[in-house]
Design a protein around this motif. Structure first.
Motif, PDB file in Angstrom:
ATOM      1  N   ASP A 160       0.846  -1.178   0.000  1.00  0.00           N
ATOM      2  CA  ASP A 160       0.000   0.000   0.000  1.00  0.00           C
ATOM      3  C   ASP A 160       0.888   1.235   0.000  1.00  0.00           C
ATOM      4  O   ASP A 160       1.699   1.420   0.922  1.00  0.00           O
ATOM      5  N   GLU A 161       0.757   2.064  -1.019  1.00  0.00           N
ATOM      6  CA  GLU A 161       1.580   3.263  -1.117  1.00  0.00           C
ATOM      7  C   GLU A 161       1.321   4.219   0.031  1.00  0.00           C
ATOM      8  O   GLU A 161       2.233   4.881   0.537  1.00  0.00           O
ATOM      9  N   ASP A 162       0.074   4.326   0.503  1.00  0.00           N
ATOM     10  CA  ASP A 162      -0.242   5.237   1.618  1.00  0.00           C
ATOM     11  C   ASP A 162       0.466   4.803   2.889  1.00  0.00           C
ATOM     12  O   ASP A 162       0.981   5.640   3.651  1.00  0.00           O
ATOM     13  N   GLU A 163       0.488   3.506   3.169  1.00  0.00           N
ATOM     14  CA  GLU A 163       1.177   3.026   4.369  1.00  0.00           C
ATOM     15  C   GLU A 163       2.665   3.313   4.300  1.00  0.00           C
ATOM     16  O   GLU A 163       3.298   3.699   5.293  1.00  0.00           O
ATOM     17  N   ALA A 166       3.236   6.996   4.993  1.00  0.00           N
ATOM     18  CA  ALA A 166       3.057   7.308   6.421  1.00  0.00           C
ATOM     19  C   ALA A 166       4.263   6.863   7.218  1.00  0.00           C
ATOM     20  O   ALA A 166       4.748   7.581   8.113  1.00  0.00           O
ATOM     21  N   GLU A 167       4.794   5.685   6.915  1.00  0.00           N
ATOM     22  CA  GLU A 167       5.973   5.189   7.631  1.00  0.00           C
ATOM     23  C   GLU A 167       7.184   6.070   7.358  1.00  0.00           C
ATOM     24  O   GLU A 167       7.996   6.351   8.255  1.00  0.00           O
ATOM     25  N   LEU A 171       9.514   8.233  10.100  1.00  0.00           N
ATOM     26  CA  LEU A 171      10.969   8.184  10.185  1.00  0.00           C
ATOM     27  C   LEU A 171      11.585   9.581  10.081  1.00  0.00           C
ATOM     28  O   LEU A 171      12.530   9.910  10.817  1.00  0.00           O
ATOM     29  N   GLU A 172      11.043  10.395   9.204  1.00  0.00           N
ATOM     30  CA  GLU A 172      11.555  11.748   9.078  1.00  0.00           C
ATOM     31  C   GLU A 172      11.303  12.564  10.334  1.00  0.00           C
ATOM     32  O   GLU A 172      12.153  13.359  10.765  1.00  0.00           O
TER      33      GLU A 172
END
Length: 236
Positions: A160-163, A166-167, A171-172
């Motif tokens: 899933d590109e959205d997940e 979000a991850e 991290l940022e």
């Protein structure tokens, strides 16, 4: 019956003698034209010579002059007849060439038609339809194979590109928090603020107080410059 008709009739019947080919007849006509052309040149030369003789004798020898003019007239008549004969032969040659050309064209067209017929005899329309259908099917299969090879193979790549985004943002944010904790804040000055001048008395602070105030201000400026450099390095 005219003498000319008797001559051709007596020369032999058409059944006993085979007709010449078109090429042979054309060759004979060209030879005849060449022979008559040479005869024309000869007659033209004789006409000029007799005319010169008639001029030479003139009034001195009228009899010889008249004989030369008579011969010139005969040569001119023969030249006129040859001109007519050449015109007829030329017309006949052109007609024969056209007929020969048409015959060759017709013969070649007939050969081509027979060749096409022989080729088509070995062809079955039903087999042709089946063959074209098979070719179309094989082309479709080849196209499907090419499309299958061109697709990306996803070995567990269906995410899933959205997940993922979000991850990545988490991290940022963690990295940003770590950098913010490492930033050194400016030190609080330990010296007291310079004394304000007494408005009522109008007295100014002493020289030692002014010196301490400038030193404290200089320390605060250096600390702020260090903090600004740390923030700029983290931003880059």
């Amino acid at each position: 019956m005219s003498k000319l008709g008797k001559f051709f009739k007596g020369g032999g019947s058409s059944k006993s003698r085979a007709a010449p080919s078109a090429q042979e007849a054309l060759a004979r006509l060209r030879e005849t034209e060449e022979m008559l052309g040479k005869k024309q040149e000869y007659l033209e030369g004789r006409i000029q010579r007799e005319l010169s003789l008639a001029r030479k004798h003139g009034t001195q020898n009228k009899r010889a002059a008249l004989q030369a003019l008579k011969r010139k007239k005969r040569y001119e008549k023969q030249l006129t007849q040859i001109d007519g004969t050449l015109s007829t032969i030329e017309f006949q040659r052109e007609a024969l060439e056209n007929s020969y050309t048409n015959t060759e064209v017709l013969k070649n067209m007939g050969l081509a038609a027979k060749a096409m017929k022989a080729v088509h005899e070995n062809m079955d329309l039903n087999k042709i339809d089946d063959l074209m259908q098979e070719i179309t099917e094989q082309q479709d299969i080849a196209q499907e194979i090419s499309e299958a090879f061109s697709q990306r193979v996803g070995f567990g790549g269906d995410f899933d590109e959205d997940e993922l985004m979000a991850e990545l943002e988490e991290l940022e944010q963690e990295e940003l928090n770590k950098k913010m904790t490492n930033i050194r804040l400016p030190n609080v000055p330990s010296s007291s603020l310079p004394a304000q001048p007494d408005r009522g008395s109008g007295r100014m602070p002493s020289a030692s107080s002014a010196h301490r105030s400038r030193a404290a201000s200089s320390r605060r400026t250096e600390g702020e410059d260090d903090d600004i450099q740390h923030l700029a390095a983290w931003a880059t």
